[in-house]
Design a protein around this motif. Structure first.
Motif, PDB file in Angstrom:
ATOM      1  N   PRO A 183      -4.891  11.712   4.650  1.00 50.38           N
ATOM      2  CA  PRO A 183      -5.868  12.245   5.454  1.00 50.38           C
ATOM      3  C   PRO A 183      -6.370  11.529   6.508  1.00 50.38           C
ATOM      4  N   LYS A 184      -6.467   9.962   6.328  1.00 51.56           N
ATOM      5  CA  LYS A 184      -7.295   9.286   7.222  1.00 51.56           C
ATOM      6  C   LYS A 184      -6.520   8.669   7.989  1.00 51.56           C
ATOM      7  N   GLY A 185      -4.948   8.553   7.906  1.00 47.42           N
ATOM      8  CA  GLY A 185      -4.136   8.118   8.961  1.00 47.42           C
ATOM      9  C   GLY A 185      -3.806   6.666   8.783  1.00 47.42           C
ATOM     10  N   ARG A 186      -4.202   6.066   7.543  1.00 46.51           N
ATOM     11  CA  ARG A 186      -4.090   4.650   7.214  1.00 46.51           C
ATOM     12  C   ARG A 186      -2.924   4.386   6.304  1.00 46.51           C
ATOM     13  N   GLU A 187      -2.315   5.270   5.625  1.00 44.02           N
ATOM     14  CA  GLU A 187      -1.265   5.087   4.769  1.00 44.02           C
ATOM     15  C   GLU A 187      -0.246   6.347   4.907  1.00 44.02           C
ATOM     16  N   PHE A 188       0.837   6.149   4.195  1.00 43.33           N
ATOM     17  CA  PHE A 188       1.870   7.414   4.243  1.00 43.33           C
ATOM     18  C   PHE A 188       2.632   7.150   2.837  1.00 43.33           C
ATOM     19  N   VAL A 189       3.187   8.293   2.401  1.00 46.87           N
ATOM     20  CA  VAL A 189       4.017   8.331   1.356  1.00 46.87           C
ATOM     21  C   VAL A 189       5.445   8.835   1.828  1.00 46.87           C
ATOM     22  N   SER A 190       6.483   8.478   1.043  1.00 46.81           N
ATOM     23  CA  SER A 190       7.955   9.006   1.619  1.00 46.81           C
ATOM     24  C   SER A 190       8.552   8.870   0.155  1.00 46.81           C
ATOM     25  N   SER A 191       9.417   9.761   0.054  1.00 39.45           N
ATOM     26  CA  SER A 191      10.392  10.281  -0.618  1.00 39.45           C
ATOM     27  C   SER A 191      11.761  10.001  -0.364  1.00 39.45           C
ATOM     28  N   GLU A 207      17.212   3.073  -7.817  1.00 31.42           N
ATOM     29  CA  GLU A 207      15.877   2.520  -7.318  1.00 31.42           C
ATOM     30  C   GLU A 207      14.849   3.555  -7.106  1.00 31.42           C
ATOM     31  N   ALA A 208      13.503   2.950  -6.834  1.00 37.02           N
ATOM     32  CA  ALA A 208      12.366   3.764  -6.633  1.00 37.02           C
ATOM     33  C   ALA A 208      12.455   4.826  -5.570  1.00 37.02           C
ATOM     34  N   SER A 209      12.315   5.977  -5.873  1.00 34.21           N
ATOM     35  CA  SER A 209      12.548   7.041  -4.812  1.00 34.21           C
ATOM     36  C   SER A 209      11.067   7.406  -4.159  1.00 34.21           C
ATOM     37  N   TRP A 210      10.212   7.136  -4.813  1.00 33.05           N
ATOM     38  CA  TRP A 210       8.937   7.666  -4.040  1.00 33.05           C
ATOM     39  C   TRP A 210       8.345   6.316  -3.616  1.00 33.05           C
ATOM     40  N   ARG A 211       7.582   6.112  -2.425  1.00 32.58           N
ATOM     41  CA  ARG A 211       6.945   5.081  -2.101  1.00 32.58           C
ATOM     42  C   ARG A 211       5.447   5.199  -1.338  1.00 32.58           C
ATOM     43  N   ARG A 212       4.607   4.651  -1.494  1.00 34.10           N
ATOM     44  CA  ARG A 212       3.432   4.515  -0.605  1.00 34.10           C
ATOM     45  C   ARG A 212       3.219   3.378   0.123  1.00 34.10           C
ATOM     46  N   TRP A 213       2.927   3.337   1.569  1.00 33.00           N
ATOM     47  CA  TRP A 213       2.860   2.359   2.279  1.00 33.00           C
ATOM     48  C   TRP A 213       1.414   2.192   3.154  1.00 33.00           C
ATOM     49  N   ASP A 214       1.174   0.998   3.672  1.00 32.88           N
ATOM     50  CA  ASP A 214       0.133   0.681   4.362  1.00 32.88           C
ATOM     51  C   ASP A 214       0.377   0.509   5.870  1.00 32.88           C
ATOM     52  N   LEU A 215       0.149   1.464   6.677  1.00 31.11           N
ATOM     53  CA  LEU A 215       0.138   1.328   7.914  1.00 31.11           C
ATOM     54  C   LEU A 215      -0.050   0.137   8.722  1.00 31.11           C
ATOM     55  N   ASN A 216      -1.342  -0.294   8.389  1.00 29.85           N
ATOM     56  CA  ASN A 216      -1.914  -1.572   9.281  1.00 29.85           C
ATOM     57  C   ASN A 216      -1.008  -2.835   8.751  1.00 29.85           C
ATOM     58  N   ASP A 217      -0.868  -2.884   7.608  1.00 32.33           N
ATOM     59  CA  ASP A 217      -0.200  -4.169   6.975  1.00 32.33           C
ATOM     60  C   ASP A 217       1.365  -3.982   6.989  1.00 32.33           C
ATOM     61  N   LYS A 265       3.408  -2.667   4.997  1.00 36.02           N
ATOM     62  CA  LYS A 265       4.102  -3.035   3.692  1.00 36.02           C
ATOM     63  C   LYS A 265       3.760  -1.928   2.538  1.00 36.02           C
ATOM     64  N   GLU A 266       4.466  -2.001   1.601  1.00 41.28           N
ATOM     65  CA  GLU A 266       4.703  -1.081   0.658  1.00 41.28           C
ATOM     66  C   GLU A 266       3.453  -1.304  -0.382  1.00 41.28           C
ATOM     67  N   ILE A 267       2.744  -0.233  -0.939  1.00 46.12           N
ATOM     68  CA  ILE A 267       1.545  -0.318  -1.712  1.00 46.12           C
ATOM     69  C   ILE A 267       2.302  -0.157  -3.224  1.00 46.12           C
ATOM     70  N   ASN A 268       2.899   0.762  -3.377  1.00 49.39           N
ATOM     71  CA  ASN A 268       3.275   1.247  -4.532  1.00 49.39           C
ATOM     72  C   ASN A 268       4.561   2.022  -4.516  1.00 49.39           C
ATOM     73  N   ALA A 269       5.378   1.921  -5.734  1.00 48.57           N
ATOM     74  CA  ALA A 269       6.802   2.814  -6.043  1.00 48.57           C
ATOM     75  C   ALA A 269       7.007   3.438  -7.134  1.00 48.57           C
ATOM     76  N   LEU A 270       7.573   4.465  -7.212  1.00 52.16           N
ATOM     77  CA  LEU A 270       7.763   5.088  -8.483  1.00 52.16           C
ATOM     78  C   LEU A 270       9.230   5.671  -8.503  1.00 52.16           C
ATOM     79  N   LYS A 271       9.864   5.200  -9.639  1.00 50.97           N
ATOM     80  CA  LYS A 271      11.367   5.600  -9.977  1.00 50.97           C
ATOM     81  C   LYS A 271      11.207   7.010 -10.660  1.00 50.97           C
ATOM     82  N   ALA A 272      12.146   7.849 -10.240  1.00 51.56           N
ATOM     83  CA  ALA A 272      12.261   9.067 -10.983  1.00 51.56           C
ATOM     84  C   ALA A 272      12.952   9.148 -12.375  1.00 51.56           C
TER      85      ALA A 272
END
Length: 151
Positions: A84-92, A100-110, A112-119
């Motif tokens: 909602p703030k436009g600073r991060e995004f998620v991808s599947s 491999e991890a199928s879901w990832r959370r990213w930081d737009l400014n840096d 880089k990946e913040i978090n990942a999750l495998k199914a």
């Protein structure tokens, strides 16, 4: 504002359209293969696109330039969404033939990946959405499961 739309195409392009004038404003090129998902930032100035080429592209719509290419998925990127703030995004990504991890959370400014999750073996991800406060992400799939991820 309802006056512009984005479209992704099998030819690897993203197109930005003016609805009222029925005119193409920009053609964005960078993906090597079909574009499978797109998201427009709340400010209407930037966008994300996920492709069959396993990449996420971050775009400046005003000058039709790619800001950054995010890599890390081992399969086609099927969903992207800004927080909602436009600073991060998620991808599947598709889980086709990968552990491999199928879901990832990213930081737009840096950038880089913040978090990942495998199914889990019996689950497959189909979508991810931020909660309105941006603190959590709800991940779901066609097998009928939902997972709430923090931070």
């Amino acid at each position: 504002d309802g006056q512009q739309i984005l479209s992704g195409s099998r030819d690897g392009t993203i197109r930005w359209w003016d609805v009222t004038r029925r005119k193409q404003l920009a053609r964005l090129e960078g993906h090597a293969g079909p574009v499978l998902s797109i998201a427009l930032a709340r400010d209407g100035k930037t966008a994300l696109s996920g492709g069959n080429d396993q990449t996420i592209r971050y775009w400046n719509l005003r000058d039709s330039k790619e800001i950054h290419c995010f890599k890390g998925h081992a399969a086609a990127v099927i969903s992207v969404q800004f927080d909602p703030k436009g600073r991060e995004f998620v991808s599947s990504a598709s889980q086709h033939r990968t552990t491999e991890a199928s879901w990832r959370r990213w930081d737009l400014n840096d950038r880089k990946e913040i978090n990942a999750l495998k199914a889990n073996p019996d689950d497959s991800f189909g979508c991810a959405a931020f909660t309105p406060d941006g603190r959590h992400v709800l991940v779901g799939g066609p097998a009928g499961f939902l997972r709430l991820k923090s931070g």
